[in-house]
Design an enzyme around this catalytic site. Structure first.
Site, PDB file in Angstrom:
ATOM      1  N   ASP A   1       0.904  -0.630  -0.314  1.00 40.55           N
ATOM      2  CA  ASP A   1       0.261   0.107   0.265  1.00 40.55           C
ATOM      3  C   ASP A   1       0.912   1.572  -0.320  1.00 40.55           C
ATOM      4  O   ASP A   1       1.637   1.852   1.053  1.00 40.55           O
ATOM      5  CB  ASP A   1      -1.287   0.219   1.181  1.00 40.55           C
ATOM      6  CG  ASP A   1      -2.045  -0.827   1.659  1.00 40.55           C
ATOM      7  OD1 ASP A   1      -0.855  -2.129   0.864  1.00 40.55           O
ATOM      8  OD2 ASP A   1      -3.017  -1.265   2.100  1.00 40.55           O
TER       9      ASP A   1
ATOM     10  N   GLU B   1      -4.352   2.239  -2.685  1.00 37.69           N
ATOM     11  CA  GLU B   1      -5.852   2.436  -2.098  1.00 37.69           C
ATOM     12  C   GLU B   1      -5.563   3.534  -1.033  1.00 37.69           C
ATOM     13  O   GLU B   1      -6.928   4.527  -0.550  1.00 37.69           O
ATOM     14  CB  GLU B   1      -6.052   1.351  -1.403  1.00 37.69           C
ATOM     15  CG  GLU B   1      -5.917   0.633  -0.186  1.00 37.69           C
ATOM     16  CD  GLU B   1      -7.029   0.207   0.898  1.00 37.69           C
ATOM     17  OE1 GLU B   1      -8.288   0.651   0.625  1.00 37.69           O
ATOM     18  OE2 GLU B   1      -6.528   0.601   2.279  1.00 37.69           O
TER      19      GLU B   1
ATOM     20  N   ASN C   1     -10.352  -1.424   0.457  1.00 33.46           N
ATOM     21  CA  ASN C   1     -12.083  -0.873   1.492  1.00 33.46           C
ATOM     22  C   ASN C   1     -11.922   0.746   1.480  1.00 33.46           C
ATOM     23  O   ASN C   1     -12.651   1.755   1.040  1.00 33.46           O
ATOM     24  CB  ASN C   1     -12.172  -1.705   2.951  1.00 33.46           C
ATOM     25  CG  ASN C   1     -10.589  -1.216   3.302  1.00 33.46           C
ATOM     26  OD1 ASN C   1      -9.369  -1.580   3.019  1.00 33.46           O
ATOM     27  ND2 ASN C   1     -10.742  -0.630   4.535  1.00 33.46           N
ATOM     28  N   HIS C   2     -10.791   0.880   1.332  1.00 36.85           N
ATOM     29  CA  HIS C   2     -10.369   2.440   0.830  1.00 36.85           C
ATOM     30  C   HIS C   2     -10.637   3.425   0.069  1.00 36.85           C
ATOM     31  O   HIS C   2     -11.182   4.625  -0.530  1.00 36.85           O
ATOM     32  CB  HIS C   2      -9.204   3.315   2.145  1.00 36.85           C
ATOM     33  CG  HIS C   2      -8.832   2.864   3.672  1.00 36.85           C
ATOM     34  ND1 HIS C   2     -10.133   4.161   3.840  1.00 36.85           N
ATOM     35  CD2 HIS C   2      -8.074   2.604   3.724  1.00 36.85           C
ATOM     36  CE1 HIS C   2      -9.665   3.238   5.298  1.00 36.85           C
ATOM     37  NE2 HIS C   2      -9.135   2.897   5.155  1.00 36.85           N
TER      38      HIS C   2
ATOM     39  N   HIS D   1      -6.575  -8.202   0.013  1.00 35.97           N
ATOM     40  CA  HIS D   1      -7.079  -7.328   1.161  1.00 35.97           C
ATOM     41  C   HIS D   1      -7.265  -7.824   2.267  1.00 35.97           C
ATOM     42  O   HIS D   1      -8.653  -7.211   1.640  1.00 35.97           O
ATOM     43  CB  HIS D   1      -7.122  -5.661  -0.218  1.00 35.97           C
ATOM     44  CG  HIS D   1      -6.538  -4.569   0.821  1.00 35.97           C
ATOM     45  ND1 HIS D   1      -5.820  -3.890   0.787  1.00 35.97           N
ATOM     46  CD2 HIS D   1      -8.054  -3.740   1.699  1.00 35.97           C
ATOM     47  CE1 HIS D   1      -5.620  -2.594   0.825  1.00 35.97           C
ATOM     48  NE2 HIS D   1      -6.755  -2.528   1.422  1.00 35.97           N
TER      49      HIS D   1
HETATM   50 FE   FE2 Z   1      -7.290  -1.504   3.653  1.00 39.02          FE
END
Ligand code: FE2
Length: 268
Positions: free
Chosen positions: A8, A39, A67-68, A154
């Site tokens: 990330d 992300e 998720n972001h 993720h």
């Molecule tokens: Fe994440």
């Protein structure tokens, strides 16, 4: 053939570290495919078009997320229009974007990159295990006699990640975790030939809390008040990920090793 996966990218320091450290690493390793999880690239939360373009310009062939990715509403159209940009595949049908892409490589079978998201300690989206099976059956893959399958999972839970590794063993060449921002020391190749690592780590300032400013994170942890988190600005940036050697004939990993490159310390 080699495949490079990068953890990330966190905010401006992460983008700067990627731009400084990825090109020489790619020259040294000559990967056929480079996958970067982006992300957290836009100020630590989500992606913007500018940060996405910078990740590609630094050398990514595919940008994965998690998720972001939904943080910046005006970024969503790119999830539809950009062929090499992925969001986790196991969001419900109708969610913008896609979780699989195919990358043609020179003198090697095409690479199929799949992005999935865990459900333990995260949002209760669709099952990542069944999503993987469904993707392998998708019409896009029909007719691909040889292919190299790469998974970015993720996820928060090491238990869920390790379970997925065994689920895809023998089918994926490489399966790597993202999201925790802490690189794990378990890079290995399973019996069926899947190279796996629980977490690739992060690209950004590692002398912080998950790449964020340690002062604001400490305030949050001690007070339980959700003070705004900001990216760390001072400290040593690092680029973390993993490099796999893949047998292009069999689609099995021969080796996998973690990558952790430090840049000179910066302050601003
Ligand atoms: Fe994440």
């Amino acid at each position: 053939m080699r495949i490079l996966m990068i953890g990330d990218v966190v905010g401006e320091p992460g983008l700067a570290a990627l731009e400084t450290l990825l090109p020489p690493l790619r020259r040294e390793c000559s990967p056929r495919l480079t996958v970067v999880n982006g992300e957290n690239a836009a100020e630590g939360f989500g992606l913007s078009e500018a940060s996405y373009r910078r990740i590609l310009a630094a050398g990514a062939d595919v940008v994965t997320s998690g998720n972001h990715v939904w943080e910046k509403r005006d970024f969503w159209p790119l999830l539809e229009s950009e062929s090499q940009l992925l969001r986790p595949a196991n969001y419900p049908p109708g969610t913008p974007g896609k979780g699989l892409c195919i990358v043609e490589t020179e003198n090697a079978p095409p690479c199929v990159v799949i992005n999935l998201q865990g459900r333990e300690f995260m949002g209760a989206i669709d099952c990542p295990f069944r999503a993987f099976d469904r993707l392998l059956e998708s019409p896009e893959l029909a007719g691909l006699e040889k292919k190299i399958i790469v998974v970015d999972f993720h996820a928060e839970s090491a238990e869920e990640k390790e379970a997925l590794w065994f689920y895809v063993d023998g089918r994926a060449a490489l399966a790597a975790g993202t999201h925790t921002h802490v690189q794990s020391a378990d890079a290995r190749v399973l019996k069926g030939g899947t190279g796996c690592i629980s977490d690739l780590g992060m690209t950004g300032i590692v002398d912080g809390v998950l790449g964020m400013d340690k002062g604001s994170c400490l305030n949050r942890a001690r007070s339980q008040v959700l003070y705004k988190m900001e990216c760390a600005k001072e400290g040593a940036p690092a680029l973390q990920g993993a490099l796999a050697e893949i047998d292009g004939e069999t689609g099995r990993a021969l080796s996998l090793r973690a990558i952790n490159v430090r840049a000179p310390e910066t302050s601003s």
